[in-house]
Scaffold this active site. Structure first.
Site, short mmCIF file in Angstrom:
data_model
loop_
_atom_site.label_atom_id
_atom_site.label_comp_id
_atom_site.label_asym_id
_atom_site.label_seq_id
_atom_site.Cartn_x
_atom_site.Cartn_y
_atom_site.Cartn_z
N GLN A 160 0.83 -1.21 0.00
CA GLN A 160 0.00 0.00 0.00
C GLN A 160 0.86 1.26 0.00
O GLN A 160 0.35 2.36 -0.12
CB GLN A 160 -0.91 0.02 1.24
N ARG B 91 -9.38 0.03 7.61
CA ARG B 91 -10.57 0.76 7.23
C ARG B 91 -10.86 1.86 8.24
O ARG B 91 -12.02 2.10 8.61
CB ARG B 91 -11.78 -0.17 7.18
N CYS B 92 -9.82 2.49 8.72
CA CYS B 92 -10.02 3.64 9.59
C CYS B 92 -8.72 4.40 9.66
O CYS B 92 -7.69 3.91 9.26
CB CYS B 92 -10.48 3.25 10.98
#
Ligand code: CDP
Length: 784
Positions: free
Chosen positions: A221, A368-369
Site C-alpha cells: 500500500q 478501514r479507519c
C-alpha cells in the site's frame, strides 16, 4: 452537484470504474500472476507456539529433499545483519527468529525450492527443538509485575510496556468530574480483528546478479516508503531498488507493514541470483500479518443533570502483539485515538494509553479507519448511550445538546485537533427523519407491551483523515505529504502519476475526474499510474483515507498550475494578453468574444509545436502537497433491530446511513466505499473476532472461524448524504474510505442494548452474539 458536462464528467459524476473492465474479466494483474524465467518459490516455516525458546533447528533432512535450493534460518540472516529489521513504528522485529519465538505463526525458517509444494514439504521436515515459555495474551496481564518478559532481547526493556502516552488535561478533567451531577462509565474491549483482504500478501523479488538491480513486485500500500525501508534494511542503494505494486486485491491496512516474507524473498534472490516468489496462504495471512483493534478501554463521561457534557476520562490498554510494527504517525503512539471526544463540545478530557507487548502477532493497523479512530468512536458513542439511559434522556436529544455547533468551526478540541467543518445536527436530523424516529419510539413501546424487543441505535461519528500536515505527521520520519505528476501529451491526452496506491478504491477513475474538472480533458483521455517507484513521484501511500485529501489535492493543484501555463500559451495563440482570457472548462476564450478561443487540446499541441518564446516547451509538472490540516468527514448511522426474547438472536430491520465527506468526486464509488465499511461494521458488531486461548493459540485462523459476512447476512443499507465541503481542501473533498467502519459498529451495538436496556443491560462486548445477548438478559432478570 456536478459542474461539468456529461462529456467532461469531472467532479460529481458517477463515472463507472475504468479498472473494472479488467477486474470483471479476470484480467487483473496480481503479484501471484507473475511468472519469471527461473523463478524459485519460498515457503515460511512458522512457529506452532506463542512463546518458546529455540534450542536448535535441524534442516538436514529438509535440505536433502530434491528440488530444495536453500533453507534460510535466523542464524544465516544474522551473518548478513538481517535477522532483525526496523518497523514503521520505530521498534525492531525479527525477520526469522534466532533466540525465541514470540507469537504463534512467527517466521522461523524460509525454504526456497524449485516448486512451492516441494518447499512446503521441506518446511514440514525441518526439526525445531523448542523450550516452551509461558504466554501472555492480554495487555493488562502483560503489564503486571510478574509477567514473563517478552522482548528480553531489547536493551533497556525491563517489562512488557511498549509505550505510555497521554493526551488532554488531567487537572481540568479532574475538576470537571468534581463538578458533575452524573458520571457514567463503560469498560469494553474492541476485539482483535483482521483486514482479511481477498488477496493475501506476497512478492516476487528479482535481484539481478549482473547489475545489482532489485525489482520487487509486492503487495504494498506504500511502495515508496517501502523502497526507502528496503534500502535501509538491506543496505541496497535506493536507486537500484524498484518496487512495483501491481493490482492489489484489497489492503485495508494489512499491506502497510513490512513482513519478513518480503525481506526473506529479497535476501534469497540476492544470494541465489534467481527470482523468488513468496505468497502467503489464507491462514498465514490471518495469523501472522497486521491485525487491527484489540483495545481494552475504560471510559467515563461526566455530565450535568440536564445532559451537558463536562468531561471525559479514558484509560486504555492496547495489545500490540510481540512487535510494535504498525504504521502510526511517530508523534501519536496510540494513533489518533485521542479524537475520542467525537462530535461533542467537550470542555475537558484526559486520555491515558498504555501499549503492551503480548505473545500475539504484531499489528494494530489502520484497518478501514484512520489510525485507531474506530476504537475512539466506538467508545464515545457507547458512553453517550449509557449516559442517555442513566439520565433517562432521549439519546438523540442528548447528542443534539452537546454537538459542536456549526458556528464553532474551526473547532479546537481539548485533545489537540482542529476540526475543519461539520454540521452534525443536520446529519443526525436527516438520519432520524429517514428512519422515522418518533414513530419508531411509539412502535417500540407498543411492541414491548406485547413482549417483542425492538431497539434503535444511534452513532454520530467524526473521523479525522488525510494525514497529514507535515509539521505534525510522519511515518518512521517520512513526512506525510503526497504527490501528483501530470503530463499532457501533444494530442491533448494526459497521464497522471501518483504517490499513492489503490487497492480497489478506484483511483484510476476518480483521480482522472479531478483532472477532468480542472482541465476539461475527459477522463477516458487520462491514464492514471500508481505503484511503480521508478515511474511515479514519491509518496507515503494509501491508507487511513488519505489519498483524496492529500494526493487528490496534489492532483488539483498540479492541474491548476498547468492551466496557468496553458493560459500563457493560449494568449500567445490568440495574440492577446493573459488578462483578457476567460476559462470555461476545457477552453480559453477572449473576454467579450467567446467565439475566439482555443481548447486545452489546441494548447497542448502548441506546447510542443508552437509555444511562446521564453516559455519552456511541454505541458507537465509535479506537485508535492502538504495539507494544512486533516479533513473531518462525519455522519450519523441509525440501526433498528429486533431481539428474540427467547434466544437472544437479533436481526437488523433498518440501517440508515448519513455520510458527509464534503464534495463527492464520484458518488457511485463513494457509495461503494460506504457499503464496504458498513458491512465491515456489521461484521465486527455481529460475528467477527480473532480470539486466542490462554496458551496463545490463534482461534481465528480460517474463514470457518473468522467470519466474513456474505450478501446473505448483510443488512440492506439505506444511504443518504449531507455535503459540508472541507474549507481548506482545493476541491472541498474529505476522505471517506473508512468512515462507515468507524461509525457503524456502535450503532449496531447501541441498537441491541436499546432493545434490552429496560432489563438493566448496559454493555455487551463485540461481537454481540445471540449467546451473549441471551446471557445478558438472563443475568439482568436474575439480578432484578
Ligand atoms: O485513501 P483511500 O483511497 O483509501 O480513501 P479515500 O481518499 O477516502 O477515497 C476512497 C475512494 O473514494 C477513492 O476512489 C476516492 O477518490 C473516492 N472519494 C470520492 O470520490 N469523493 C470523496 N469526497 C472522497 C473519496
Amino acid at each position: 452537484m456536478a459542474t461539468t458536462s456529461d462529456g467532461i464528467r469531472g467532479i460529481g459524476h458517477s463515472v463507472k470504474r475504468v479498472e473494472d473492465a479488467r477486474f470483471i474479466r479476470g484480467k487483473g494483474n496480481y503479484v501471484d500472476d507473475l511468472q519469471l524465467p527461473g523463478m524459485l518459490h519460498l515457503v515460511m516455516l512458522r512457529s506452532p507456539h506463542a512463546h518458546a525458546r529455540i534450542r536448535s533447528i535441524d534442516t538436514a533432512a529438509a535440505s536433502a529433499l530434491p528440488g530444495v535450493v536453500a533453507i534460510v534460518t535466523g542464524e544465516a540472516l544474522a551473518a548478513h545483519n538481517l535477522a532483525w529489521m526496523p518497523t514503521l513504528s520505530g521498534d525492531t522485529q525479527a525477520v526469522l527468529a534466532t533466540d525465541k519465538v514470540r507469537f504463534q505463526g512467527q517466521e522461523v525458517a524460509a525454504v526456497v525450492a524449485e516448486d512451492p509444494y516441494v518447499a512446503q514439504d521441506a518446511a514440514e521436515m525441518i526439526e525445531v527443538d523448542y523450550e516452551l515459555l509461558p504466554a501472555v495474551v492480554d495487555p493488562r496481564s502483560a503489564l503486571a509485575d510478574d509477567a514473563p518478559l517478552i522482548r528480553d532481547e531489547k536493551e533497556g526493556q525491563a517489562d512488557n510496556r511498549c509505550y505510555h502516552w497521554e493526551a488532554g488535561d488531567a487537572e481540568a478533567t479532574r475538576t470537571a468530574f468534581e463538578q458533575a451531577d452524573v458520571v457514567v462509565s463503560l469498560s469494553t474491549h474492541y476485539p482483535r480483528s483482521h483486514p482479511a483482504p481477498l488477496e493475501t500478501c506476497g512478492c516476487v523479488a528479482d535481484v539481478n546478479p549482473a547489475t545489482g538491480r532489485a525489482t520487487i513486485h509486492m503487495t504494498s500500500q506504500a511502495p515508496h516508503a517501502h523502497r526507502t525501508l528496503f534500502a535501509i534494511v538491506a543496505g541496497l542503494p535506493e536507486q537500484n531498488i524498484q518496487i512495483i505494486s501491481p493490482d492489489i486485491g484489497g489492503g485495508f491496512g494489512n499491506k502497510v507493514p513490512i513482513y519478513p516474507g518480503y525481506v526473506c524473498a529479497t535476501a534469497a534472490s540476492l544470494l541465489i541470483g534467481r527470482p523468488v516468489k513468496w505468497v502467503e496462504t489464507r491462514t498465514e495471512n490471518l495469523i501472522s500479518t497486521g491485525f487491527a483493534r484489540d483495545y481494552h478501554m475504560d471510559g467515563e463521561l461526566a455530565l450535568k443533570r440536564d445532559g451537558t457534557m463536562l468531561g471525559m476520562r479514558v484509560n486504555m490498554a492496547s495489545d500490540q502483539g510481540a512487535f510494535f510494527a504498525d504504521a502510526q504517525p511517530t508523534q501519536f503512539k496510540a494513533g489518533l485515538f485521542h479524537i475520542c471526544t467525537g462530535s461533542y463540545d467537550m470542555p475537558a478530557a484526559h486520555v491515558v494509553a498504555d501499549g503492551a507487548y503480548t505473545n500475539k502477532a504484531p499489528g494494530g493497523v489502520a484497518y478501514r479507519c484512520s489510525f485507531r479512530v474506530t476504537e475512539a468512536s466506538y467508545l464515545i458513542e457507547r458512553l453517550v448511550q449509557n449516559a442517555a439511559l442513566e439520565l433517562e434522556m432521549d439519546p438523540a436529544e442528548l447528542r443534539r445538546k452537546n454537538f459542536i455547533p456549526p458556528e464553532a468551526f474551526p473547532y479546537h478540541s481539548v485533545t489537540g485537533f482542529v476540526y475543519d467543518s461539520g454540521e452534525y445536527q443536520r446529519a443526525l436530523d436527516l438520519a432520524l427523519e429517514k428512519v422515522g424516529y418518533t414513530e419508531f419510539r411509539r412502535e417500540q413501546a407498543e411492541a414491548r407491551s406485547q413482549g417483542r424487543l425492538l431497539g434503535i441505535g444511534i452513532a454520530s461519528f467524526t473521523e479525522v483523515v488525510g494525514a497529514g500536515p507535515m509539521r505534525q505527521y510522519d511515518i518512521a520520519g517520512l513526512k506525510m505529504f503526497d504527490s501528483a505528476e501530470l503530463r499532457v501529451h501533444p494530442t491533448g491526452k494526459a497521464i497522471l502519476k501518483l504517490g499513492v496506491k489503490s487497492q480497489g478504491q478506484g483511483h484510476e477513475t476518480t483521480f482522472a475526474q479531478i483532472v477532468a474538472e480542472e482541465l476539461g480533458i475527459p477522463p477516458e483521455d487520462i491514464a492514471v499510474r500508481e505503484g511503480d517507484t521508478d515511474n511515479t513521484p514519491y509518496g507515503l501511500g494509501t491508507y487511513a483515507s488519505r489519498s483524496t485529501p492529500v494526493a487528490g489535492a496534489a492532483t488539483a493543484v498540479i492541474a491548476r498550475k498547468l492551466r496557468e501555463k496553458a493560459r500563457t500559451i493560449a494568449a500567445h495563440l490568440l495574440e492577446t494578453s493573459e488578462d483578457d482570457l476567460e476559462w470555461e472548462t476545457g477552453r480559453f476564450s477572449v473576454k467579450g468574444a467567446p467565439d475566439r478561443g482555443v481548447t486545452i487540446q489546441d494548447i497542448a499541441f502548441a506546447a510542443y509545436t508552437n509555444h511562446p518564446e521564453g516559455v519552456e516547451a511541454g505541458l507537465e509538472g509535479v506537485h508535492y502537497y502538504d495539507p494544512p490540516n486533516m479533513t473531518y468527514p462525519f455522519g450519523t448511522y441509525v440501526v433498528v433491530v429486533e431481539v428474540d426474547a427467547d434466544t437472544g438472536e437479533w436481526k437488523v430491520l433498518r440501517m440508515v446511513a448519513v455520510d458527509d465527506c464534503g464534495v463527492r468526486i464520484n458518488p457511485m464509488i463513494v457509495e461503494g466505499q460506504i457499503h464496504g465499511g458498513l458491512t465491515e461494521g456489521y461484521a465486527m458488531a455481529a460475528m467477527q473476532q480473532i480470539a486466542f486461548d490462554e496458551d496463545g493459540n490463534c482461534l481465528g485462523s480460517t474463514f470457518m472461524d473468522y467470519l466474513v459476512p456474505t450478501a446473505w447476512e448483510t443488512p440492506r443499507f439505506e444511504l443518504h448524504q449531507t455535503v459540508t465541503p472541507s474549507p481548506h481542501h482545493p476541491i472541498g473533498a474529505k476522505g471517506v474510505g473508512e468512515s462507515a467502519t468507524v461509525g457503524s459498529p456502535a450503532a449496531y451495538v447501541n441498537a441491541v442494548i436499546d432493545a434490552i436496556a429496560h432489563l438493566g443491560v448496559r454493555n455487551i462486548d463485540m461481537p454481540v452474539t445471540s449467546g451473549k445477548v441471551w446471557e445478558a438478559m438472563q443475568a439482568a432478570k436474575a439480578g432484578s
